[in-house]
Design a protein around this motif. Structure first.
Motif, mmCIF file in Angstrom:
data_model
loop_
_atom_site.group_PDB
_atom_site.id
_atom_site.type_symbol
_atom_site.label_atom_id
_atom_site.label_comp_id
_atom_site.label_asym_id
_atom_site.label_seq_id
_atom_site.Cartn_x
_atom_site.Cartn_y
_atom_site.Cartn_z
ATOM 1 N N HIS A 1 44.416 -74.748 42.327
ATOM 2 C CA HIS A 1 43.704 -73.460 42.193
ATOM 3 C C HIS A 1 43.882 -72.639 43.865
ATOM 4 C CE1 HIS A 1 41.664 -73.646 38.706
ATOM 5 N NE2 HIS A 1 41.496 -74.676 38.901
ATOM 6 N N HIS B 1 43.226 -73.213 31.368
ATOM 7 C CA HIS B 1 43.331 -74.466 31.374
ATOM 8 C C HIS B 1 44.007 -75.042 29.990
ATOM 9 C CE1 HIS B 1 39.955 -74.867 34.967
ATOM 10 N NE2 HIS B 1 41.182 -75.604 35.468
ATOM 11 N N HIS C 1 34.866 -80.770 37.045
ATOM 12 C CA HIS C 1 35.442 -78.738 37.072
ATOM 13 C C HIS C 1 36.260 -78.280 35.792
ATOM 14 C CE1 HIS C 1 39.335 -78.684 37.430
ATOM 15 N NE2 HIS C 1 39.793 -77.739 37.236
ATOM 16 N N ALA D 1 37.430 -77.858 33.543
ATOM 17 C CA ALA D 1 38.857 -77.950 33.095
ATOM 18 C C ALA D 1 38.739 -77.905 31.873
ATOM 19 C CB ALA D 1 39.774 -78.836 34.375
ATOM 20 N N ILE E 1 35.171 -72.601 36.972
ATOM 21 C CA ILE E 1 36.169 -72.800 36.327
ATOM 22 C C ILE E 1 37.209 -73.235 37.649
ATOM 23 C CG2 ILE E 1 38.121 -72.433 35.792
ATOM 24 C CD1 ILE E 1 36.414 -71.019 33.001
ATOM 25 N N ASP F 1 44.021 -80.932 36.743
ATOM 26 C CA ASP F 1 45.383 -80.054 37.566
ATOM 27 C C ASP F 1 46.324 -80.208 37.190
ATOM 28 O OD1 ASP F 1 42.775 -78.670 36.500
ATOM 29 O OD2 ASP F 1 42.775 -77.414 37.829
HETATM 30 ZN ZN LIG Z 1 41.010 -75.652 37.329
#
Ligand SMILES: [Zn+2]
Length: 307
Positions: free
Chosen positions: A66, A133, A199, A201, A219, A279
């Motif tokens: 991100h 995600h 977060h 995900a 997000i 991520d």
């Molecule tokens: Zn993420």
């Protein structure tokens, strides 16, 4: 920004004149050089392209897509690649301009491009955007396999049959992993199926495998978690007797620590259940550095922590 883009543009022209020469992946010739953003996308390209591709991911272990901005070195790599693959759905938010520029010169594919929109969740904070995600729902991530295969077949027409065979095999692997995850998650008693992470995900994971997912941040890791959100989650931990919360390898642990402290002050016994790959995958060359290995690691941490 403009002079930079002009420089980038001319770099692309120069590199493409040299890189398009010769047939890629043929006997004795160079492999198709692919650059991807995340490791999950690199895994798709490696498995499906097999012996005919050489794949490099710009974002290694522990890197947050991100927030990731392309470095000058990345721009060199992108512009000298034969093809570029990225995740899409605004995951690589800060690379949008660079990817668009690159796409004017060389074949670029957002692997999530043809996933049906009605299967996507929306971003909780910015509902005009989808939640990117999707790799945590294996049935959904499987829908990226054929588009990647079709893309690679176009670049390597002489190896189309092998590429399709690799893709079919990967679809079977993905389907098996989906079933395995469904049955593993059933080991957690229903009342305890609450996944608290740094977060958001894991909402696709939650939807697919039957676990309620609560993230401290929205997000995107770009937004700061408020004290209010942390307090709301402390309430959930205390009321439902949640035994474990999870840190992520690509997100700071600060907020999760604040949550554990808050819960302890109210007498709740909660611990870090483990570290999840969200991520970014694990280091290259390790089991967690592959997509199935990353998923299995996460599932065993979640099941072990919450059981
Ligand atoms: Zn993420």
């Amino acid at each position: 920004v403009r002079p930079f883009l002009i420089v980038l543009g001319s770099l692309l022209v120069l590199s493409c004149i040299s890189c398009r020469a010769g047939d890629k992946g043929g006997a004795g010739s160079e492999k198709l050089q692919i650059v991807t953003t995340t490791g999950m996308v690199a895994d798709l390209a490696r498995v499906i392209g097999g012996d005919y591709v050489e794949v490099e991911a710009l974002m290694g272990a522990g890197v947050d897509p991100h927030l990731y901005k392309a470095s000058p070195g990345d721009i060199n790599k992108l512009s000298s690649a034969d093809a570029v693959l990225y995740s899409g759905l605004h995951l690589e938010g800060k690379m949008a301009d660079v990817l668009e520029q690159v796409g004017r010169r060389i074949p670029v594919l957002a692997v999530t491009e043809s996933v049906p929109k009605d299967k996507l969740l929306t971003d909780q904070i910015n509902p005009q955007y989808p939640d990117p995600h999707i790799w945590f729902d294996m049935s959904l991530w499987a829908e990226t396999i054929q588009p990647v295969a079709d893309f690679l077949k176009k670049e390597l027409p002489e190896h189309a049959d092998e590429i399709q065979a690799n893709a079919d095999e990967y679809k079977a692997t993905m389907a098996a992993l989906h079933e395995e995850t469904l049955s593993e998650m059933k080991k957690v008693p229903e009342a305890r199926r609450v996944l608290i992470t740094a977060h958001d995900a894991f909402r696709y994971f939650g939807r697919a495998y039957g676990i309620e997912v609560l993230g401290i941040q929205g997000i995107s890791t770009e937004s700061e978690a408020g004290l209010k959100e942390i307090n709301n989650l402390v309430d959930v931990i205390v009321k439902r007797g949640v035994k474990a919360v999870f840190v992520e390898t690509s997100v700071s642990q600060k907020n999760i620590q604040a949550l554990i402290e808050g819960a302890k002050q109210r007498g709740a016994d909660v611990k870090i259940g483990g570290s999840l790959f969200s991520d970014a995958m694990g280091a290259e060359g390790t089991s967690e550095g592959t997509y199935p290995g990353m998923i299995r690691h996460n599932v065993s941490q979640i099941v072990g922590g919450l059981q």
